[in-house]
Design an enzyme around this catalytic site. Structure first.
Site, PDB file in Angstrom:
ATOM      1  N   TYR A 206       0.830  -1.211   0.000  1.00  0.00           N
ATOM      2  CA  TYR A 206       0.000   0.000   0.000  1.00  0.00           C
ATOM      3  C   TYR A 206       0.864   1.261   0.000  1.00  0.00           C
ATOM      4  CZ  TYR A 206      -3.252   3.607   1.529  1.00  0.00           C
ATOM      5  OH  TYR A 206      -3.982   4.769   1.627  1.00  0.00           O
ATOM      6  N   LYS A 210       1.261   4.376  -2.976  1.00  0.00           N
ATOM      7  CA  LYS A 210       1.057   5.803  -2.729  1.00  0.00           C
ATOM      8  C   LYS A 210       2.319   6.606  -3.022  1.00  0.00           C
ATOM      9  CE  LYS A 210      -3.252   5.711  -1.664  1.00  0.00           C
ATOM     10  NZ  LYS A 210      -4.258   6.398  -2.499  1.00  0.00           N
ATOM     11  N   THR A 243     -13.045   6.377   6.638  1.00  0.00           N
ATOM     12  CA  THR A 243     -13.725   5.808   5.473  1.00  0.00           C
ATOM     13  C   THR A 243     -13.624   4.287   5.514  1.00  0.00           C
ATOM     14  OG1 THR A 243     -11.766   5.723   4.024  1.00  0.00           O
ATOM     15  CG2 THR A 243     -12.974   7.827   4.123  1.00  0.00           C
TER      16      THR A 243
END
Length: 326
Positions: A206, A210, A243
Site C-alpha cells: 500500500y 502511494k 472511510t
C-alpha cells in the site's frame, strides 16, 4: 530472519507515520474550504466517486456547477450517488460510468466511452483506492495495490491526457489531482520487484503504491511543462480519514481504531477538502508539481524528487500497461 524483517519493517514504518498524522490532527484543525469560483461548463471525472471522499468531492464539484462523471466499479452505488447529488438540486450535473481500475481492458473501454460522448475534460481526480488487502492480483496479474491504486490511474491519466490538453487554456488550465497519502513517507520503491513477489506485505504494498503516485505526479508535471501544455498535476494528502479503507485492518486494530477515529480522524468531507481546493481554487491556477496537505504545499518524501527514479518508474509503468513512452 531477513524475510521476517522485510515483512515487519513496512508495518512499523506505516504505523509510525500514522501516529505522527494523528498527533498533527489532534493539534491542528482541518482545512476549511474558502469560497471557490463557479465551475459552470467545466467537466470532471472522479474515480471512486460513489462513496467516501470521492463522493464528497463529486458532490462539491457539482455544487460549483460542474458536470461530474463518477467512475466506479459498483453500478448500484454509482447510480445512488448520482441520484443523491441530483436531489440536492445543484447547478451541475452528475452521471455514472463503469470503471474497474483493476482491469486495463476496462480502463480503455471507459476512456473510449467517455471520448465517444464528445465532452471536454477539465478536471481528473484520481481518488479511488484500496488498502491493506490480502495478497491478490488484478485481472492482468499485477499486485492489487500497485495495479489498482497506481497503474490503473497511470494508464487512465495517460489515455485522457489528450482530452485534458485540448480543454486547457492559458489562465484556465485543466487539472489532474491525484490522491496520495502520508503513508508514502513509509514507502520503499523496489524497481526490481514492484509486485512484491519476493516477500508480500500488504502494508508495504500500500505504501509503495502511494509513493509511486507522487513520483508519477511530479514526472507528469515535468512533461506537461516541457510540452507547454495548459494542464497541471498535483498530489494530495487527505490525512487520516474515517472511510471504508480501514475495513481490512485486523480485528484488534479495528477495535482500537473505532474510538480513535471518532476523536482524531477527519470526516470524508474534511478529507476531500484539499482535493476540491486543488481542482478549483484560483490560487492554484497554473500551479503544478506540488504535494498538498491540509490546504497547503508541503514537502513529500526525499525520493519523490529524484528525477532518475521518476523517469525509471515512468518507463517501467509504460511497459507494464502497454503504452509507448512519450
Amino acid at each position: 530472519m531477513m524475510w521476517l524483517l522485510s515483512f515487519i519493517l513496512p508495518i512499523i514504518r506505516l504505523y509510525w507515520v500514522g501516529v505522527q498524522v494523528l498527533l498533527y490532527q489532534l493539534f491542528n484543525k482541518s482545512f476549511a474550504l474558502p469560497v471557490l469560483p463557479k465551475q459552470n461548463g467545466r467537466v470532471a471525472i472522479v474515480t471512486g466517486g460513489a462513496r467516501g471522499m470521492g463522493f464528497e468531492t463529486a458532490r462539491h464539484l457539482a455544487s460549483l456547477g460542474m458536470h461530474v462523471v463518477i467512475a466506479g466499479n459498483v453500478e448500484e452505488e454509482g447510480r445512488a450517488a448520482v441520484k443523491s447529488i441530483h436531489e440536492e438540486g445543484h447547478q451541475g450535473k452528475a452521471e455514472f460510468l463503469f470503471l474497474d481500475l483493476a482491469s486495463l481492458k476496462s480502463i480503455r473501454q471507459f476512456v473510449q466511452r467517455f471520448k465517444d460522448r464528445g465532452l471536454p475534460l477539465h478536471v481528473l481526480v484520481n481518488n479511488a483506492g484500496i488498502m491493506l488487502v490480502p495478497e491478490r492480483k488484478t485481472e492482468d496479474g499485477f499486485e492489487l495495490h500497485f495495479g489498482l491504486n497506481y497503474l490503473g490511474h497511470f494508464l487512465l491519466t495517460n489515455l485522457l491526457l489528450d482530452s485534458l490538453k485540448r480543454s486547457g487554456r492559458q489562465k484556465a488550465c485543466s487539472r489532474i489531482v491525484t490522491m496520495s497519502s502520508a503513508t508514502h513517507y513509509a514507502g520503499r520503491l523496489n524497481m526490481e520487484d514492484l509486485q512484491g513477489r519476493s516477500c508480500y506485505c500488504a502494508h508495504g504494498a500500500y505504501a509503495q503504491s502511494k509513493l509511486a503516485l507522487v513520483l508519477f505526479t511530479y514526472h507528469l508535471q515535468e512533461k506537461l511543462t516541457a510540452g507547454g501544455d495548459h494542464v497541471t498535476a498535483n498530489a494530495v494528502d487527505p490525512g487520516m480519514v474515517d472511510t471504508d479503507l480501514y475495513q481490512n485492518l485486523c480485528s484488534p486494530a479495528q477495535a482500537a481504531k473505532r474510538p480513535v477515529a471518532k476523536m482524531l480522524f477527519r470526516t470524508p468531507a474534511e478529507g476531500a477538502s484539499t482535493a476540491i481546493y486543488a481542482a478549483t481554487a484560483s490560487e492554484l491556477e497554473g500551479v503544478g508539481g506540488c504535494y498538498l496537505y491540509n490546504g497547503g504545499k508541503t514537502q513529500s518524501a526525499d525520493i519523490t524528487y529524484d528525477g532518475e527514479k521518476q523517469a525509471e518508474l515512468w518507463k517501467r509503468s509504460c511497459s507494464l500497461v502497454g503504452l509507448q513512452q512519450a
